[in-house]
Design a protein around this motif. Structure first.
Motif, mmCIF file in Angstrom:
data_model
loop_
_atom_site.group_PDB
_atom_site.id
_atom_site.type_symbol
_atom_site.label_atom_id
_atom_site.label_comp_id
_atom_site.label_asym_id
_atom_site.label_seq_id
_atom_site.Cartn_x
_atom_site.Cartn_y
_atom_site.Cartn_z
ATOM 1 N N GLN A 27 37.897 65.239 75.857
ATOM 2 C CA GLN A 27 37.521 66.219 74.845
ATOM 3 C C GLN A 27 38.124 67.556 75.246
ATOM 4 O O GLN A 27 38.484 67.761 76.416
ATOM 5 N N ILE A 52 38.457 62.207 71.811
ATOM 6 C CA ILE A 52 37.295 62.248 70.927
ATOM 7 C C ILE A 52 37.158 63.674 70.407
ATOM 8 O O ILE A 52 36.936 64.607 71.175
ATOM 9 N N GLN A 314 39.339 60.447 64.471
ATOM 10 C CA GLN A 314 38.978 61.782 64.952
ATOM 11 C C GLN A 314 39.372 62.851 63.928
ATOM 12 O O GLN A 314 38.651 63.832 63.723
ATOM 13 N N GLU A 317 36.786 62.879 61.275
ATOM 14 C CA GLU A 317 35.577 63.552 61.740
ATOM 15 C C GLU A 317 35.729 65.069 61.668
ATOM 16 O O GLU A 317 34.831 65.789 61.220
#
Length: 657
Positions: A27, A52, A314, A317
């Motif tokens: 991350q 992520i 991702q 998202e």
């Protein structure tokens, strides 16, 4: 805590063999520059790592990338969980050598700002790595009593990353070790020795004396723009400050006044929204907002980098987290996602997320609220390769489900079941958009003229608006007939899928017909009748006038299934006239009426039924005799059943010259 940090640095950790290395999962926090972040994402992909995205900390990561120590959720949680916290140079140097380098030289070092002190980030990582503790908050049992649900969730994730047990309500049989309070405490612990902690004290527990050297703006107001581009509203803000301000005592009377003011405001907003909501139930969840910006918001600047690196889930998202009324994602970005879905390479989770994203875009930026939105949806709801418009995409989607080769360009064949499911969802989405547009036009809530809607532009050009049977509408009718023929040959496994597809096509034909009729019915009713008659004749020709007649059962399925009653009637009328003309029976040219049915069509039907069918030279044992009278038809078959009787008799009777 100071003694705890000293003891951590004094551990003499024996040299052991590290466990089997698992795939590195990253991350990123605190890196705002899109170009820099794009380089990091490409490096992760090149080295076969995982990334992520999203605004919150994820337990499954192995590494956090930060340029420096930042007061963000991800940084605090990664430190509490004993994760590797490294600088971007770790990725950039690794990709130069095309292999993962040791993380040690790149680990964030807080002791640089506080010479002589140990590095608490390294200390916690080593303790967790070698099993000395499970996390920085091991054995903590915390009662989290914070009023702001966003802050509460952030603190909860940080505590849980450090293996604390978190309760939102006071448990009956569990001893609480720490309490994190909001500004008004309704239930204070009975035990006087339970410490009340704050986010500042959590940071002190994590970093000890090194915390003073960080110089984080605990008492300054938060500015969301100072955080990550990807971390919307939460993970990159200074998570230490708001809770600190809430710990200050506030006047209960002031809070009550604010609460009353807020209730009045919400009531007035809802009252004004009710005036704009349609009676159609699905409109209850749609906003009628106007565009506030023509450019992508700052939160979207990393989505394209994720797409370039192939991180489609991702990217979706990130996209969903940044959607809000008045701001539209770049059309090219949505088309890239559409291309990935149509190519058949997307996984089911990605397809589901893309479908949800489309619905969210429609819900918060409804096209009947602005002409700019109409143009936007026309841009994103088209084939990314052909870019031939909404109808081209929709017809191609139907043909993919029917395994037809007549698509706008080469597509995966045969399509996977997941892809067929996505096409069904896409058809439902566009159909629902058309239905909502039609209702908005009828209710007077659209700011554009009817012909400027997505539905109007999809099926009629400027020169075709005076006729219902435009080129696109004729293609829709042809697709409907073709779909019924395809459905008859479907296996039992595909029967349910076939029935759903037929229903979507019938609903689409209904909304198209209703839209055109309502656009002309007020000023020119004869034009509406003529347009419906022309479309009914076109459908009749598709069924009976192309050399090979369809089976009577086919018409008994097709015609009664038409949802538009007027179109159903004129189509049956056109089929009757076609059969009568082909058998030399004269029918009048007057409009369809009960008198015409009784005086003309019933006589013609009786004439056809009275003819004896030619004997079968090799009758089968037990075969039933052919139908010889229209009286044997069920009364409920009506006009459409009579057409089937005509066709059944016509197939065994020579044509009249």
């Amino acid at each position: 805590m100071q003694g705890e940090v000293s003891r951590m640095s004094a551990f003499d950790v024996p040299v052991q063999q590290c466990p089997a290395e698992r795939r590195r999962t990253f991350q990123i926090s605190g890196i705002k520059d899109a170009h820099s972040k794009g380089r990091l994402l490409r490096a992760i992909k090149q080295l076969d790592g995982m990334y992520i995205g999203g605004p919150i900390y994820r337990e499954s990561i192995t590494h956090l990338i930060v340029s420096q120590a930042v007061p963000s959720e991800k940084f605090l949680a990664a430190c509490a969980g004993g994760k590797w916290v490294v600088t971007p140079e770790y990725l950039l140097d690794s990709v130069k050598l095309n292999k993962w380098l040791p993380e040690g030289p790149y680990e964030v070092n807080l002791s640089v700002r506080s010479p002589g002190l140990p590095n608490p980030v390294k200390a916690w990582r080593e303790k967790v790595s070698w099993g000395l503790v499970s996390g920085a908050f091991q054995d903590w049992v915390v009662l989290l009593n914070v009023v702001d649900f966003k802050r509460r969730d952030i603190i909860s994730r940080i505590l849980k990353a450090g293996r604390a047990v978190v309760y939102l309500e006071r448990p009956a049989s569990v001893a609480i070790t720490h309490v994190i309070n909001r500004h008004m405490v309704e239930d204070t612990p009975d035990q006087e020795d339970v410490p009340c902690a704050s986010m500042r004290q959590l940071a002190l527990h994590l970093f000890g004396k090194s915390f003073a050297g960080l110089k984080w703006p605990v008492n300054q107001p938060s500015n969301p723009s100072d955080g990550d581009g990807e971390d919307v509203d939460t993970s990159s803000e200074n998570v230490l400050e708001e809770v600190e301000r809430l710990d200050c005592p506030l006047d209960v009377g002031v809070l009550s006044g604010l609460e009353n003011t807020l209730e009045d405001y919400i009531f007035n907003v809802e009252k004004s929204k009710q005036k704009r909501k349609l009676l159609y139930p699905e409109f209850q969840s749609f906003y009628l907002s106007c565009p506030t910006t023509q450019r992508a918001p700052a939160e979207l600047r990393n989505v394209q980098s994720l797409l370039d690196c192939g991180f489609f889930p991702q990217a979706l998202e990130e996209l969903q987290a940044s959607l809000h009324p008045g701001v539209l994602p770049p059309a090219q970005l949505v088309l890239t996602l559409m291309q990935h879905a149509l190519d058949g390479a997307a996984k089911p989770y990605t397809l589901s997320m893309f479908r949800t994203t489309l619905h969210n875009i429609l819900r918060i930026n409804s096209p009947w609220g602005s002409a700019a939105y109409v143009k936007y949806f026309q841009n994103i709801l088209q084939c990314p390769e052909c870019k031939a418009g909404v109808w081209s995409l929709l017809s191609t989607s139907f043909r993919v489900c029917m395994s037809s080769a007549a698509t706008c360009h080469s597509l995966p064949s045969p399509a996977r079941s997941e892809l067929i499911g996505f096409h069904g969802d896409l058809q439902e989405f566009i159909l629902r958009l058309f239905q909502l547009e039609l209702h908005a036009v009828n209710s007077g809530l659209t700011t554009t003229v009817p012909w400027s809607t997505i539905l109007g532009n999809a099926f009629w050009t400027v020169w075709e608006r005076s006729t219902l049977s435009s080129k696109a509408v004729q293609q829709l009718a042809e697709l409907l007939v073709e779909a019924y023929q395809w459905a008859q040959s479907c296996t039992e496994v595909d029967a349910v899928h076939g029935q759903r597809l037929l229903l979507r096509l019938q609903e689409l034909l209904e909304v198209v017909g209703e839209f055109w009729c309502q656009a002309h019915s007020t000023l020119n009713r004869p034009l509406v009748d003529k347009g419906l008659q022309e479309l009914g004749e076109h459908i009749a020709i598709l069924c009976l006038g192309q050399g090979t007649d369809v089976a009577p059962d086919f018409l008994l399925e097709l015609v009664p299934s038409m949802l538009c009653s007027q179109l159903r009637l004129v189509t049956a009328d056109a089929l009757y006239r076609f059969v009568c003309r082909r058998n030399g029976i004269i029918t009048g040219t007057e409009p369809l009426s009960l008198r015409k049915i009784v005086s003309t069509y019933l006589k013609a039907l009786g004439s056809l039924c009275a003819r004896r069918p030619t004997a079968d030279p090799s009758p089968r044992l037990g075969a039933e005799p052919a139908l010889a009278s229209c009286a044997s038809q069920k009364p409920s078959s009506g006009l459409k059943g009579g057409v089937c009787v005509c066709l059944a008799q016509e197939k065994t009777t020579p044509h009249v010259a």
